[in-house]
Design a protein around this motif. Structure first.
Motif, PDB file in Angstrom:
ATOM      1  N   THR A  19     -29.469  11.039 -16.402  1.00 16.19           N
ATOM      2  CA  THR A  19     -30.736  11.524 -16.607  1.00 16.19           C
ATOM      3  C   THR A  19     -31.245  12.219 -15.422  1.00 16.19           C
ATOM      4  O   THR A  19     -32.445  12.531 -15.302  1.00 16.19           O
ATOM      5  N   LYS A  20     -30.650  12.138 -14.069  1.00 19.36           N
ATOM      6  CA  LYS A  20     -31.322  12.455 -12.966  1.00 19.36           C
ATOM      7  C   LYS A  20     -30.891  13.805 -12.681  1.00 19.36           C
ATOM      8  O   LYS A  20     -31.408  14.690 -11.644  1.00 19.36           O
ATOM      9  N   ALA A 224     -20.287   7.931   2.119  1.00 24.43           N
ATOM     10  CA  ALA A 224     -21.462   7.051   1.999  1.00 24.43           C
ATOM     11  C   ALA A 224     -22.237   8.029   0.885  1.00 24.43           C
ATOM     12  O   ALA A 224     -22.095   9.071   0.767  1.00 24.43           O
ATOM     13  N   ILE A 225     -23.133   7.200   0.601  1.00 26.29           N
ATOM     14  CA  ILE A 225     -24.025   7.869  -0.482  1.00 26.29           C
ATOM     15  C   ILE A 225     -25.145   8.238  -0.283  1.00 26.29           C
ATOM     16  O   ILE A 225     -25.768   8.224   0.868  1.00 26.29           O
ATOM     17  N   GLY A 226     -25.478   9.169  -1.476  1.00 27.37           N
ATOM     18  CA  GLY A 226     -26.853  10.131  -0.953  1.00 27.37           C
ATOM     19  C   GLY A 226     -26.658  10.979   0.034  1.00 27.37           C
ATOM     20  O   GLY A 226     -25.998  11.730   0.355  1.00 27.37           O
ATOM     21  N   ARG A 227     -28.032  11.183   0.870  1.00 31.20           N
ATOM     22  CA  ARG A 227     -27.877  12.060   1.874  1.00 31.20           C
ATOM     23  C   ARG A 227     -27.229  12.192   3.052  1.00 31.20           C
ATOM     24  O   ARG A 227     -26.716  12.860   3.748  1.00 31.20           O
ATOM     25  N   LEU A 251     -26.088  13.774  -5.818  1.00 34.38           N
ATOM     26  CA  LEU A 251     -26.393  14.659  -6.818  1.00 34.38           C
ATOM     27  C   LEU A 251     -26.946  15.760  -6.055  1.00 34.38           C
ATOM     28  O   LEU A 251     -27.211  16.837  -6.739  1.00 34.38           O
ATOM     29  N   TYR A 252     -27.036  15.914  -4.551  1.00 39.14           N
ATOM     30  CA  TYR A 252     -27.757  17.255  -4.195  1.00 39.14           C
ATOM     31  C   TYR A 252     -26.803  17.742  -3.201  1.00 39.14           C
ATOM     32  O   TYR A 252     -26.245  17.293  -2.522  1.00 39.14           O
ATOM     33  N   LEU A 253     -26.984  19.163  -3.088  1.00 42.23           N
ATOM     34  CA  LEU A 253     -26.340  20.170  -2.293  1.00 42.23           C
ATOM     35  C   LEU A 253     -26.949  20.219  -0.820  1.00 42.23           C
ATOM     36  O   LEU A 253     -26.611  20.111   0.221  1.00 42.23           O
ATOM     37  N   LYS A 258     -29.954  20.426  -6.767  1.00 40.33           N
ATOM     38  CA  LYS A 258     -28.917  19.905  -7.289  1.00 40.33           C
ATOM     39  C   LYS A 258     -27.670  20.591  -7.439  1.00 40.33           C
ATOM     40  O   LYS A 258     -27.458  21.712  -7.424  1.00 40.33           O
ATOM     41  N   ALA A 259     -26.623  19.789  -7.252  1.00 42.28           N
ATOM     42  CA  ALA A 259     -25.247  20.367  -6.993  1.00 42.28           C
ATOM     43  C   ALA A 259     -24.273  19.910  -8.054  1.00 42.28           C
ATOM     44  O   ALA A 259     -24.613  19.203  -9.226  1.00 42.28           O
ATOM     45  N   THR A 260     -23.202  20.693  -8.157  1.00 46.54           N
ATOM     46  CA  THR A 260     -22.187  20.562  -9.076  1.00 46.54           C
ATOM     47  C   THR A 260     -20.891  20.081  -8.213  1.00 46.54           C
ATOM     48  O   THR A 260     -21.118  20.029  -6.991  1.00 46.54           O
TER      49      THR A 260
END
Length: 295
Positions: A19-20, A224-227, A251-253, A258-260
């Motif tokens: 959902t994000k 590591a997760i996130g940023r 989830l982010y480039l 948002k990334a793929t």
């Protein structure tokens, strides 16, 4: 001479991320398509969870794994396949009545956790090397020493390479015990998982300390997760390890974009290259991990 760095892409995970970001793959076809795109972008290994297509929730269904693997096998790429074997360890507890599990509990034995591995024989699968208070609330991930010894022996007997998921220093201690007991074929492979509440914090000094505890001859990676995902690519490479990126963890480039999965892989390839190292091809990864030869 440059070193070969294994680059894993963790495609989807099982968390509440669908959902994000609309880029998180859900169906077997979407997961396979992302695996193929990640491999074309440079991933040596694809790490695979599956989800229920209708709800996006994590799943253990063998038929979903089979479809993903068949679609990848029919493509023009041959990444190393690494399936999770961690699903089935979730215990939701009522603080007032802890003997009565809450809705959301998915707690099964090692045979059931490994059902898809037993049937499909991927080259690799994960084994989560300890129990953990998984984030806020009342969820405990359960992976006891007895379960781990049973699971490691079963994975070894299947001829599959276990990737030991290390969420905290005690997990690392027990993983080293399993190596000393001969439950894993050489070289042992460790994945140091940082920043997941409430496991090991994403601290560079802690990563260095954990690396120093690894047995001689071990192969290891970290994420590591996130940023912190991209800084951790550099941290891992500089300490002599392999790396992992992917929508399971971030989830982010960059901020607000948002990334793929393929974009995350492409950025990681650039970081590895900028540090003077080279991303391993799938067959080079197979050689480093002693997976028994190229496809």
């Amino acid at each position: 001479m440059s070193r070969k760095v294994i680059l894993t892409c963790a495609l989807t995970g099982a968390g509440e991320t669908t959902t994000k970001s609309e880029n998180v793959p859900v169906t077997p076809e979407q997961i396979a398509d992302d695996a193929i795109a990640a491999a074309r972008a440079g991933a040596s290994v694809v790490h695979i969870h599956v989800r229920e297509p209708e709800t996006g929730q994590g799943s253990r269904k063998v038929e979903y794994y089979r479809e993903v693997l068949e679609r990848i096998a029919a493509s023009d790429v041959n990444p190393v396949i690494n399936t999770t074997a961690g699903m089935g360890g979730d215990l939701m507890l009522d603080p007032e009545n802890p003997l009565q599990p809450l809705e959301g509990t998915d707690l099964v034995n090692q045979t059931e956790r490994l059902a898809h591995v037993t049937e499909l024989r991927p080259e690799m699968c994960t084994i989560d090397c300890g129990s953990l208070n998984f984030g806020e609330g009342s969820m405990v991930y359960v992976s006891t020493p007895d379960m781990l010894r049973q699971g490691a022996a079963a994975i070894r007997d299947l001829g599959v390479k276990p990737e030991m998921e290390i969420f905290d220093t005690g997990n690392l201690w027990f993983a080293n015990v399993m190596v000393a007991e001969g439950l894993l074929d050489p070289p042992p492979l460790y994945q140091l998982c940082m920043g997941i509440p409430y496991g090991a914090p994403a601290d560079p000094g802690l990563l260095e300390s954990m690396v120093k505890l690894l047995p001689e001859g071990a192969q290891w990676a970290s994420f590591a997760i996130g940023r912190n995902q991209f800084p951790w690519v550099a941290q891992s490479v500089l300490l002599g390890g392999h790396v992992r990126v992917g929508l399971e963890d971030n989830l982010y480039l960059r901020k607000g974009v948002k990334a793929t999965n393929a974009q995350l892989v492409e950025k990681a390839v650039g970081i590895i290259d900028s540090l003077g190292e080279q991303v391993a091809t799938p067959d080079e990864a197979r050689e480093l991990l002693n997976l028994g030869g190229a496809r």
